[in-house]
Design a protein around this motif. Sequence first.
Motif, PDB file in Angstrom:
ATOM      1  N   LEU A 279      -3.037   6.997   4.752  1.00 32.98           N
ATOM      2  CA  LEU A 279      -1.949   7.795   4.180  1.00 32.98           C
ATOM      3  C   LEU A 279      -1.833   7.654   2.670  1.00 32.98           C
ATOM      4  O   LEU A 279      -1.494   8.613   1.975  1.00 32.98           O
ATOM      5  CB  LEU A 279      -0.610   7.384   4.810  1.00 32.98           C
ATOM      6  CG  LEU A 279      -0.208   8.027   6.133  1.00 32.98           C
ATOM      7  CD1 LEU A 279       1.145   7.492   6.580  1.00 32.98           C
ATOM      8  CD2 LEU A 279      -0.154   9.552   6.035  1.00 32.98           C
ATOM      9  N   HIS A 280      -2.118   6.464   2.132  1.00 33.02           N
ATOM     10  CA  HIS A 280      -1.711   6.171   0.755  1.00 33.02           C
ATOM     11  C   HIS A 280      -2.839   5.839  -0.202  1.00 33.02           C
ATOM     12  O   HIS A 280      -2.569   5.593  -1.384  1.00 33.02           O
ATOM     13  CB  HIS A 280      -0.693   5.026   0.758  1.00 33.02           C
ATOM     14  CG  HIS A 280       0.545   5.307   1.554  1.00 33.02           C
ATOM     15  ND1 HIS A 280       1.492   6.219   1.150  1.00 33.02           N
ATOM     16  CD2 HIS A 280       0.979   4.815   2.748  1.00 33.02           C
ATOM     17  CE1 HIS A 280       2.461   6.274   2.055  1.00 33.02           C
ATOM     18  NE2 HIS A 280       2.178   5.435   3.026  1.00 33.02           N
ATOM     19  N   ILE A 281      -4.062   5.793   0.260  1.00 31.46           N
ATOM     20  CA  ILE A 281      -5.180   5.550  -0.657  1.00 31.46           C
ATOM     21  C   ILE A 281      -5.970   6.851  -0.808  1.00 31.46           C
ATOM     22  O   ILE A 281      -6.189   7.576   0.167  1.00 31.46           O
ATOM     23  CB  ILE A 281      -6.066   4.391  -0.171  1.00 31.46           C
ATOM     24  CG1 ILE A 281      -5.289   3.086  -0.333  1.00 31.46           C
ATOM     25  CG2 ILE A 281      -7.377   4.320  -0.937  1.00 31.46           C
ATOM     26  CD1 ILE A 281      -6.035   1.829  -0.006  1.00 31.46           C
ATOM     27  N   SER A 282      -6.366   7.128  -2.024  1.00 32.79           N
ATOM     28  CA  SER A 282      -7.011   8.400  -2.363  1.00 32.79           C
ATOM     29  C   SER A 282      -8.183   8.715  -1.431  1.00 32.79           C
ATOM     30  O   SER A 282      -9.054   7.861  -1.213  1.00 32.79           O
ATOM     31  CB  SER A 282      -7.507   8.324  -3.814  1.00 32.79           C
ATOM     32  OG  SER A 282      -8.467   9.305  -4.059  1.00 32.79           O
ATOM     33  N   PRO A 283      -8.226   9.936  -0.854  1.00 39.15           N
ATOM     34  CA  PRO A 283      -9.348  10.325   0.021  1.00 39.15           C
ATOM     35  C   PRO A 283     -10.706  10.188  -0.666  1.00 39.15           C
ATOM     36  O   PRO A 283     -11.699   9.838  -0.016  1.00 39.15           O
ATOM     37  CB  PRO A 283      -9.047  11.786   0.358  1.00 39.15           C
ATOM     38  CG  PRO A 283      -7.563  11.922   0.155  1.00 39.15           C
ATOM     39  CD  PRO A 283      -7.214  11.002  -0.959  1.00 39.15           C
ATOM     40  N   GLN A 284     -10.747  10.474  -1.984  1.00 40.94           N
ATOM     41  CA  GLN A 284     -12.021  10.365  -2.709  1.00 40.94           C
ATOM     42  C   GLN A 284     -12.521   8.922  -2.737  1.00 40.94           C
ATOM     43  O   GLN A 284     -13.724   8.655  -2.606  1.00 40.94           O
ATOM     44  CB  GLN A 284     -11.861  10.881  -4.157  1.00 40.94           C
ATOM     45  CG  GLN A 284     -11.624  12.383  -4.282  1.00 40.94           C
ATOM     46  CD  GLN A 284     -10.197  12.786  -3.950  1.00 40.94           C
ATOM     47  OE1 GLN A 284      -9.296  11.938  -3.949  1.00 40.94           O
ATOM     48  NE2 GLN A 284     -10.004  14.082  -3.655  1.00 40.94           N
TER      49      GLN A 284
ATOM     50  N   ILE B 249       0.843  -1.207   0.000  1.00 39.98           N
ATOM     51  CA  ILE B 249       0.000   0.000   0.000  1.00 39.98           C
ATOM     52  C   ILE B 249       0.878   1.258   0.000  1.00 39.98           C
ATOM     53  O   ILE B 249       0.581   2.239  -0.700  1.00 39.98           O
ATOM     54  CB  ILE B 249      -0.941  -0.004   1.232  1.00 39.98           C
ATOM     55  CG1 ILE B 249      -1.956  -1.140   1.126  1.00 39.98           C
ATOM     56  CG2 ILE B 249      -1.653   1.330   1.379  1.00 39.98           C
ATOM     57  CD1 ILE B 249      -2.726  -1.383   2.401  1.00 39.98           C
ATOM     58  N   SER B 250       1.953   1.225   0.775  1.00 45.50           N
ATOM     59  CA  SER B 250       2.841   2.390   0.860  1.00 45.50           C
ATOM     60  C   SER B 250       3.507   2.699  -0.477  1.00 45.50           C
ATOM     61  O   SER B 250       3.755   3.862  -0.805  1.00 45.50           O
ATOM     62  CB  SER B 250       3.923   2.163   1.923  1.00 45.50           C
ATOM     63  OG  SER B 250       3.339   1.945   3.188  1.00 45.50           O
TER      64      SER B 250
END
Length: 952
Positions: free
Chosen positions: A745-750, A705-706
């Motif tokens: 931290l690493h996945i799109s907020p949308q 994910i990072s």
Amino acid sequence: MTEFETVVALLKQSQLPQSARSAEQQLKELEDQADFPIVMLHVVAAQNLEESTRLAAALFFKNFLKRKWVNSDGQHLLQPSTVKTVKDEVVGLMISLPERLQIQLGESVSIIADSDFPHNWEDLVSSLVARLSPTDMVTNNGILTVAHSIFKKWRPLFSSDDLNREILLVLNQFTEPYKQLCEEVDRQIEANSNNKAQLDILFRVQFNIFKIFFDLNCQDIPAFFEDNLDYFMNLLKKYLCYTNPLLEDPDEDDEAGILEKVKASICDAIQLYSLRYEEFFGTYLNGFVETVWNLLTNTSTQPKYDILVSRALTFLTSVAKVPRHTNMFSSPEVLKQLIEKIVVPNMSLRESDEELFEDDPLEYIRRDLEGSDSDTRRRAATDFLRELNDKAESSVTKVALEYVEQFLNLYKQDPASNWKAKDTAIHLYSSIAAKGAVTSSGVTSINLTVDILSFFSENIAPDLMNDSANPILKVDAIKYIYTFRNQLSRDHLIQVFPVLMNHLLSTNYVVCTYSAVTVERLLAKNVFDKTEVAEIAQQLLPKLFELIAAGGTPEKISENEYLMKCIMRILLVAGSDVATGDAGKQLLQQLIGILQEICKNPSNPRFNHYTFESIGVLLKYTVPVVGFAAVQDIVSPTFLTILEQDIAEFSPYVFQLLALILELSPSIDSLPPAFQQLARTLVVAQLWESRGNVPALARLLKAIISKNGSIYEENLLALLGVFQKLISSRVNDEFGFDLLQAIMLHISPQVLQPHLKDIAVILLMRLQGSRTEKFVNRFAYFVVFLAATAPTPSFPITFIDQAEKGVFGTIWGQFLVNAVPNVQGPLQRKTAAIGCTKLLTGTPEFLGGEYSSLWPTTLEKLVQLLNSEISKSTEEVSPEVDLDSLSFGSSFNKLSTCTPKPTDPLPDIRDAKQFFVQQLQAANNQTNGQVNQLIGNSSEAVKTALRDFGYA
């Protein structure tokens, strides 16, 4: 329905090397069928089947229970009806089985009892007691075997209210029938003194009786045994003295008979009483010491008596530990007798030891090294002599040195014939020279009345240098260096190191291996600097790889873990000087080649572990230099094959190493196809069923994910399903938080936005329904982590309040704020302090808003946090590598050489205190002095701390 015949056929195939893995995989595919464990028990019970098939079923059933009986929180994974049927059948079946099968099924009963007894298996003890018979000793033996398999788990545990309640429940139901059985067995032994067949079964029962005596007394002396102490002490003493030619096998030299096992278990029991219950045992002590003394002086040197002799010596050692008993052993006459008649005979080399040296060298080494020979005469005699020496050093040293001199003189008269005398002298001298145990760090305290360096020069060095010296004396010389490496000077060690390296070339397996062991320990001691070790490595590594490869078969290649541990230590100490560039790639290829071989039969857990540790060291140095692509070309085919073949012993290691490769790679534009496929596999729920996989899987998932969080955006629900599974577990919730932080931290907020409410609800449900201190501490850190790293400090507030308006204030005030000072790790405390500062100074909810009442308490807890150790460096030091305390089982085995290096999510903020003061001043200016008003209502301790921080 699970077909009985299908299971039997697969079990038979599982015993054949060519079909074993396939058969085991097919059996695992049947595990989810409700009646599978019942069918497996029926196979174990089937008397018309070969015992090997029944044993395979018992082993598979035991391992099935480890995987499938309960989850990490102790909840049953099987259907309630299946759980009940298994418990109803397993005890009765075990009692009726032959001994080999009984042992395996006994371990299964222990697994079930660990989770279910007493609360979910209340009738277990009463059902056992009800089956006891005054006449059927075969059945009684089975019942006691079951009982011991349940009770023995108490031995290593720390006392607690729950444990004491469990023991009391057992005592109330078990002790009276137990005593009645003791009396009946004793009566029948006397009545059958001429009946060998009956004596054999009676003494097997007696063996279990005395093991259970230890179990029932291991935590505290129960009132029942206090009241019946005279009876039990007389019983123990009677059978410690018992002899009967019918129970002795004159043709058996190696294997302990049932009478020796009974006496050894009695020695365990009286040792327990001498250490723990002296106020009750004192009356009987002298009698037992005299009995054990006589036993030791009248027991022959045959290997079958080894366990008995070592346990008897251990009892005497426990008595000698107590200062008030020192006078029993302190007179010169007594010391002379002890050393001459007990210590020396049991420290001397026997013909059976020579045979072991030649025929099974690895077993000889394991028995001889650091505590691995706790059941050998030599170690027990050494421990006893050291204990005597500790209490009366001058007297014991004087007597012992007389014998050392006597044996050395005997050797000098005829070295070829009397070499065993020198072996005894060296061990006797080492025993009194070292104080305390010889640990993996060597001897830390010595007897100052002896000259270790002089003895080395006069008696050790000549054998070390002499190519024609007896191999056992050469091993003694190497072990002397190993034992006293802390006392030998650097000059001494530098002089002997080339000699040790030459001994690696020895054709004698023990000499060669002991050299590798000692070289590894000297390197761990940091005797040599990195450059020196790099030069040594050029000579040592090829030889060590050659020695390992000479094994030929997977089993022989992996049998000698000491060689692989030496490779690991060389790589660890030499580091980048040998492990980078093309040289590092070449070493990596050699290790992967070894791994490919041992994959065919993973037979030695320690060798396997050191192999993966060595690969981990190389990866740390090669990945940053040669790059992700070059390294993954070398390792990925083998690693992915291990995962595809589901080699359970190796999968957690592979997950850790793949994670390490990703963590060490500065940037990856896109994951290779093999990694993308693996990434999709990692979110399959079944993969997370194995407890040993979870920590490594979580680390790898976090690393992926990072590097490339977008890979999960199309399959986010599966990823969040993994998070939910982890966070709902009391054991694994920390990994759930690690994963969630990486997601945030690493996945799109949308992409995340539609799921945030559900995530908040999951966290709050766990907080409400199954709260633990660990969970609250991690939840608190997660909140301040979000405040520190999210685009706005208010994010964690709005995130939690999505679940229910105002709930953030409730959980923060009641639970989380008090946990803020508990954050562990300097770097984590820095992040927490920054996050907490942002909550106080950067959120309208705390500054005059709905949660302003929480401001003073939050400030107080933040000040406590700032007064703890907080990192000011963006380069956090990697954790200490610990490679000397390994244990292996079904749990996760962590690779020490590739422990993840903590990363700083806020490297631009170096000083948390300075940041706090700056933000507090800025907030006070923005609110026209409101912050100072709030501080004015704080405690004097907080005001003083703020002045110390530089806030005016």
